[in-house]
Design a protein around this motif. Structure first.
Motif, PDB file in Angstrom:
ATOM      1  N   ALA A 155       0.830  -1.217   0.000  1.00 55.62           N
ATOM      2  CA  ALA A 155       0.000   0.000   0.000  1.00 55.62           C
ATOM      3  C   ALA A 155       0.860   1.261   0.000  1.00 55.62           C
ATOM      4  CB  ALA A 155      -0.943   0.001   1.202  1.00 55.62           C
ATOM      5  N   LEU A 156       2.061   1.151   0.579  1.00 55.06           N
ATOM      6  CA  LEU A 156       2.955   2.317   0.657  1.00 55.06           C
ATOM      7  C   LEU A 156       3.853   2.448  -0.568  1.00 55.06           C
ATOM      8  CD1 LEU A 156       3.840   2.124   4.432  1.00 55.06           C
ATOM      9  CD2 LEU A 156       2.921   4.146   3.272  1.00 55.06           C
ATOM     10  N   THR A 157       3.698   1.540  -1.529  1.00 51.76           N
ATOM     11  CA  THR A 157       4.494   1.599  -2.757  1.00 51.76           C
ATOM     12  C   THR A 157       3.907   2.648  -3.701  1.00 51.76           C
ATOM     13  OG1 THR A 157       4.960  -0.757  -2.536  1.00 51.76           O
ATOM     14  CG2 THR A 157       5.345   0.223  -4.694  1.00 51.76           C
ATOM     15  N   ASP A 158       4.782   3.504  -4.232  1.00 52.90           N
ATOM     16  CA  ASP A 158       4.332   4.503  -5.212  1.00 52.90           C
ATOM     17  C   ASP A 158       3.580   3.819  -6.340  1.00 52.90           C
ATOM     18  OD1 ASP A 158       5.454   6.657  -3.918  1.00 52.90           O
ATOM     19  OD2 ASP A 158       7.165   6.849  -5.269  1.00 52.90           O
ATOM     20  N   GLY A 159       2.391   4.309  -6.640  1.00 51.87           N
ATOM     21  CA  GLY A 159       1.639   3.805  -7.784  1.00 51.87           C
ATOM     22  C   GLY A 159       0.705   2.665  -7.469  1.00 51.87           C
ATOM     23  N   TYR A 160       0.760   2.126  -6.253  1.00 50.84           N
ATOM     24  CA  TYR A 160      -0.150   1.020  -5.923  1.00 50.84           C
ATOM     25  C   TYR A 160      -1.515   1.572  -5.528  1.00 50.84           C
ATOM     26  CZ  TYR A 160      -2.408  -2.867  -3.596  1.00 50.84           C
ATOM     27  OH  TYR A 160      -3.314  -3.836  -3.237  1.00 50.84           O
ATOM     28  N   THR A 161      -2.560   1.091  -6.197  1.00 52.41           N
ATOM     29  CA  THR A 161      -3.925   1.495  -5.854  1.00 52.41           C
ATOM     30  C   THR A 161      -4.878   0.335  -6.059  1.00 52.41           C
ATOM     31  OG1 THR A 161      -5.736   3.016  -6.395  1.00 52.41           O
ATOM     32  CG2 THR A 161      -4.290   2.413  -8.208  1.00 52.41           C
ATOM     33  N   GLY A 219      -8.088   1.299  -6.041  1.00 54.29           N
ATOM     34  CA  GLY A 219      -9.289   2.078  -6.347  1.00 54.29           C
ATOM     35  C   GLY A 219      -9.205   2.879  -7.615  1.00 54.29           C
ATOM     36  N   GLY A 220      -8.224   2.595  -8.471  1.00 57.01           N
ATOM     37  CA  GLY A 220      -8.105   3.343  -9.718  1.00 57.01           C
ATOM     38  C   GLY A 220      -7.601   4.761  -9.509  1.00 57.01           C
ATOM     39  N   GLY A 221      -6.933   4.993  -8.364  1.00 59.56           N
ATOM     40  CA  GLY A 221      -6.328   6.310  -8.141  1.00 59.56           C
ATOM     41  C   GLY A 221      -4.924   6.346  -8.697  1.00 59.56           C
ATOM     42  N   LEU A 222      -4.137   7.328  -8.247  1.00 55.70           N
ATOM     43  CA  LEU A 222      -2.749   7.418  -8.699  1.00 55.70           C
ATOM     44  C   LEU A 222      -1.828   6.585  -7.823  1.00 55.70           C
ATOM     45  CD1 LEU A 222      -2.398  11.201  -9.582  1.00 55.70           C
ATOM     46  CD2 LEU A 222      -2.603   9.276 -11.160  1.00 55.70           C
ATOM     47  N   GLY A 223      -2.340   6.163  -6.671  1.00 58.85           N
ATOM     48  CA  GLY A 223      -1.514   5.353  -5.779  1.00 58.85           C
ATOM     49  C   GLY A 223      -0.362   6.116  -5.150  1.00 58.85           C
ATOM     50  N   LEU A 224      -0.537   7.409  -5.010  1.00 63.86           N
ATOM     51  CA  LEU A 224       0.534   8.255  -4.457  1.00 63.86           C
ATOM     52  C   LEU A 224       0.137   8.923  -3.144  1.00 63.86           C
ATOM     53  CD1 LEU A 224       1.743   9.953  -7.769  1.00 63.86           C
ATOM     54  CD2 LEU A 224       2.978   8.249  -6.421  1.00 63.86           C
ATOM     55  N   GLY A 225      -1.069   8.598  -2.660  1.00 67.36           N
ATOM     56  CA  GLY A 225      -1.572   9.270  -1.461  1.00 67.36           C
ATOM     57  C   GLY A 225      -0.786   8.904  -0.216  1.00 67.36           C
ATOM     58  N   LEU A 226      -0.711   7.621   0.094  1.00 67.26           N
ATOM     59  CA  LEU A 226      -0.025   7.164   1.302  1.00 67.26           C
ATOM     60  C   LEU A 226       1.472   7.443   1.217  1.00 67.26           C
ATOM     61  CD1 LEU A 226      -1.470   3.646   2.237  1.00 67.26           C
ATOM     62  CD2 LEU A 226      -1.753   5.792   3.489  1.00 67.26           C
ATOM     63  N   SER A 227       2.072   7.038   0.101  1.00 65.46           N
ATOM     64  CA  SER A 227       3.527   7.192  -0.042  1.00 65.46           C
ATOM     65  C   SER A 227       3.895   8.667  -0.067  1.00 65.46           C
ATOM     66  CB  SER A 227       4.013   6.492  -1.305  1.00 65.46           C
ATOM     67  OG  SER A 227       3.308   6.961  -2.447  1.00 65.46           O
ATOM     68  N   GLY A 228       3.098   9.473  -0.749  1.00 59.76           N
ATOM     69  CA  GLY A 228       3.374  10.909  -0.818  1.00 59.76           C
ATOM     70  C   GLY A 228       3.212  11.558   0.545  1.00 59.76           C
ATOM     71  N   ALA A 229       2.125  11.201   1.235  1.00 58.80           N
ATOM     72  CA  ALA A 229       1.872  11.792   2.555  1.00 58.80           C
ATOM     73  C   ALA A 229       3.028  11.480   3.498  1.00 58.80           C
ATOM     74  CB  ALA A 229       0.553  11.269   3.124  1.00 58.80           C
ATOM     75  N   ARG A 230       3.530  10.259   3.425  1.00 59.37           N
ATOM     76  CA  ARG A 230       4.638   9.879   4.311  1.00 59.37           C
ATOM     77  C   ARG A 230       5.852  10.780   4.105  1.00 59.37           C
ATOM     78  NH1 ARG A 230       7.206   3.916   5.218  1.00 59.37           N
ATOM     79  NH2 ARG A 230       7.474   3.941   2.962  1.00 59.37           N
ATOM     80  N   ARG A 231       6.113  11.121   2.832  1.00 56.40           N
ATOM     81  CA  ARG A 231       7.273  11.979   2.538  1.00 56.40           C
ATOM     82  C   ARG A 231       7.066  13.437   2.953  1.00 56.40           C
ATOM     83  NH1 ARG A 231       7.695   8.463  -2.247  1.00 56.40           N
ATOM     84  NH2 ARG A 231       6.182   9.746  -3.345  1.00 56.40           N
ATOM     85  N   LEU A 232       5.814  13.839   3.112  1.00 58.99           N
ATOM     86  CA  LEU A 232       5.517  15.260   3.358  1.00 58.99           C
ATOM     87  C   LEU A 232       5.477  15.626   4.840  1.00 58.99           C
ATOM     88  CD1 LEU A 232       2.736  15.752   0.637  1.00 58.99           C
ATOM     89  CD2 LEU A 232       5.021  16.748   0.628  1.00 58.99           C
ATOM     90  N   VAL A 233       5.555  14.625   5.724  1.00 58.36           N
ATOM     91  CA  VAL A 233       5.472  14.910   7.158  1.00 58.36           C
ATOM     92  C   VAL A 233       6.762  14.457   7.860  1.00 58.36           C
ATOM     93  CG1 VAL A 233       2.954  14.726   7.148  1.00 58.36           C
ATOM     94  CG2 VAL A 233       4.343  12.684   7.652  1.00 58.36           C
TER      95      VAL A 233
END
Ligand SMILES: Nc1ncnc2c1ncn2[C@@H]1O[C@H](COP(=O)(O)OP(=O)(O)O)[C@@H](O)[C@H]1O
Ligand SMILES: [Mg+2]
Length: 134
Positions: free
Chosen positions: A90-96, A98-112
């Motif tokens: 789930a934390l892998t870039d691009g994994y979704t 739900g047909g999303g971009l799969g960058l939500g979890l991985s991106g959020a982790r990098r931003l905090v």
């Protein structure tokens, strides 16, 4: 140390907008830099959207924290949805799923600064993030 915090129940898109607004307001109040405000709002937006879409709704709690040296913001996203079976995936870039971009979890982790996930299949997911003033 932490203040009482403010809680928003997340059940609609409009609630996600309210989360963004609350996070921005608290970020300003602890004097996060403009860049860090934007990073945190972006992360919170992604995580709140996951709470809504995958968690089936839940709650977001935003509080000010103080570790004796710095002020910061802590945000807890919780749902009682299906949970995440494979966290690494789930934390892998691009994994979704739900047909999303799969960058939500991985991106959020990098931003905090701090990022913690507690999840159990069939029970739900709780994600806690913290950003410190620098
Ligand atoms: N709160 C949650 N409950 C259950 N599964 C989740 C949750 N948040 C994320 N996931 C799972 O992790 C995957 C990756 O999430 P994310 O990186 O935000 O990408 P996207 O939202 O584009 O699918 C999701 O597709 C979903 O399978
Ligand atoms: Mg997402």
């Amino acid at each position: 140390m932490s203040d009482g915090g403010e809680r928003i129940e997340v059940g609609t898109d409009q609630d996600v907008v309210r989360v963004r607004q609350l996070v921005r307001t608290v970020a300003v109040s602890v004097k996060l830099s403009l860049v860090d405000q934007t990073k945190l709002v972006t992360a919170a937006s992604e995580l709140a959207r996951n709470t809504l879409v995958y968690g089936g709704g839940g709650a977001v709690e935003v509080s000010r924290v103080d570790n004796g040296r710095r002020q910061g913001i802590r945000i807890v996203f919780s749902d009682q949805g299906p949970g995440i079976a494979d966290l690494d995936l789930a934390l892998t870039d691009g994994y979704t799923t739900g047909g999303g971009l799969g960058l939500g979890l991985s991106g959020a982790r990098r931003l905090v600064d701090e990022f913690d996930i507690d999840t159990a299949v069939g029970r739900g997911t709780t994600i806690t993030v913290t950003k410190w003033c620098r």
